[in-house]
Scaffold this motif. Structure first.
Motif, mmCIF file in Angstrom:
data_model
loop_
_atom_site.group_PDB
_atom_site.id
_atom_site.type_symbol
_atom_site.label_atom_id
_atom_site.label_comp_id
_atom_site.label_asym_id
_atom_site.label_seq_id
_atom_site.Cartn_x
_atom_site.Cartn_y
_atom_site.Cartn_z
ATOM 1 N N ASN A 100 -3.204 -0.954 -3.163
ATOM 2 C CA ASN A 100 -1.900 -0.357 -3.474
ATOM 3 C C ASN A 100 -1.826 0.089 -4.936
ATOM 4 O O ASN A 100 -0.759 0.126 -5.549
ATOM 5 N N ILE A 139 -3.107 -7.292 0.025
ATOM 6 C CA ILE A 139 -2.757 -6.153 -0.832
ATOM 7 C C ILE A 139 -3.438 -6.350 -2.194
ATOM 8 O O ILE A 139 -3.351 -7.427 -2.790
ATOM 9 N N ALA A 184 -4.526 -4.391 -6.160
ATOM 10 C CA ALA A 184 -4.278 -3.315 -7.128
ATOM 11 C C ALA A 184 -5.057 -3.651 -8.397
ATOM 12 O O ALA A 184 -5.342 -4.820 -8.669
ATOM 13 N N GLY A 241 2.778 -5.526 -4.755
ATOM 14 C CA GLY A 241 3.537 -4.659 -3.860
ATOM 15 C C GLY A 241 3.793 -5.264 -2.484
ATOM 16 O O GLY A 241 4.115 -4.555 -1.535
ATOM 17 N N ALA A 282 -0.468 3.436 0.877
ATOM 18 C CA ALA A 282 -0.829 2.048 1.218
ATOM 19 C C ALA A 282 -0.168 1.638 2.528
ATOM 20 O O ALA A 282 -0.793 1.018 3.401
ATOM 21 N N VAL A 317 5.627 -3.201 0.397
ATOM 22 C CA VAL A 317 4.895 -2.828 1.613
ATOM 23 C C VAL A 317 5.596 -3.400 2.838
ATOM 24 O O VAL A 317 5.801 -2.695 3.841
ATOM 25 N N LEU A 342 2.628 4.245 -2.876
ATOM 26 C CA LEU A 342 3.053 3.232 -1.901
ATOM 27 C C LEU A 342 2.963 3.780 -0.483
ATOM 28 O O LEU A 342 2.483 3.069 0.430
#
Ligand SMILES: Nc1ncnc2c1ncn2[C@@H]1O[C@H](COP(=O)(O)OP(=O)(O)O)[C@@H](O)[C@H]1O
Ligand SMILES: O=P(O)(O)OC[C@H]1O[C@H](OP(=O)(O)OP(=O)(O)O)[C@H](O)[C@@H]1O
Length: 181
Positions: free
Chosen positions: A161, A117, A119, A16, A168, A20, A165
């Motif tokens: 994330n 970031i 996930a 992301g 985040a 972001v 979104l």
């Protein structure tokens, strides 16, 4: 005037980073997003970048055009040296960097701040499939790419994330621009 921060946005493919960064710039118009020079097909979609040939990239790298440059995913990536002008004006700049470049980036940009970031792995696979920019083989390669270790002593903010979104992005804004009390 204080120097602006180079905010390096890093993390695995599909996590992301572009999403972001796009939202951060929308929320903070004073924040400059670095337009990268990449040897990717100009019509590949995704981030807005300058697409050039590998030969021209090598010539520009040799000519000192890039503050940072690296190779990944069979591509070459460059951060134009003009980013120093942005920072010199006291503005912050966002750049999508390779995690393997953070040690060098810290030397080139004393005011480096890393936005890492993350996930969950299954989320990454679903997002890359959904993005549809790469084929199945390239997606598999990117998912299998080992995460380069971070050097010691960096200013790092980690943002998960895996969920929404906007959450985040809110966490990133709070970390980068803490409300003045
Ligand atoms: N929090 C999120 N929830 C759902 N989809 C997301 C989220 N963040 C990113 N995406 C989607 O996942 C895909 C990968 O995001 P992208 O920003 O391209 O990642 P990266 O730049 O790190 O490779 C895109 O299709 C994007 O729209
Ligand atoms: O060394 P790593 O930290 O694994 O990063 C590898 C590459 O992935 C990202 O590029 P790009 O945005 O083209 O790829 P992505 O959209 O799949 O993240 C990043 O800017 C690096 O160039």
């Amino acid at each position: 005037m204080s120097t602006g921060r180079l905010i390096a946005v890093v993390g695995p493919s599909g996590v992301g980073k572009d999403s972001v960064m796009e939202a951060l710039v929308a929320a903070r118009p004073d924040l400059v997003r670095v337009r990268r020079v990449i040897t990717r097909a100009a019509d590949a979609g995704g981030e807005e970048f300058e697409g050039i040939s590998p030969a021209l990239f090598a010539a520009r790298a040799a000519g000192g055009d890039f503050a940072l440059h690296w190779q990944a995913h069979g591509l070459f990536y460059g951060i134009p040296r003009e980013v120093h002008d942005v920072l010199g004006r006291g503005q912050d700049a966002l750049a999508n960097l390779s995690r393997a470049m953070l040690g060098r980036a810290a030397r080139v940009f004393p005011e480096l701040h890393v936005l890492h970031i993350t996930a969950r792995p299954e989320v990454l696979a679903a997002r890359l499939a959904g993005r549809g920019r790469e084929g199945r083989a390239e997606i598999a390669r990117r998912l299998a790419r080992p995460a380069p270790a971070f050097p010691e002593g960096l200013r790092v903010t980690e943002i998960d994330n895996s969920g929404r979104l906007d959450e985040a992005v809110a966490a990133a804004l709070a970390a980068l621009y803490p409300a003045r009390v």
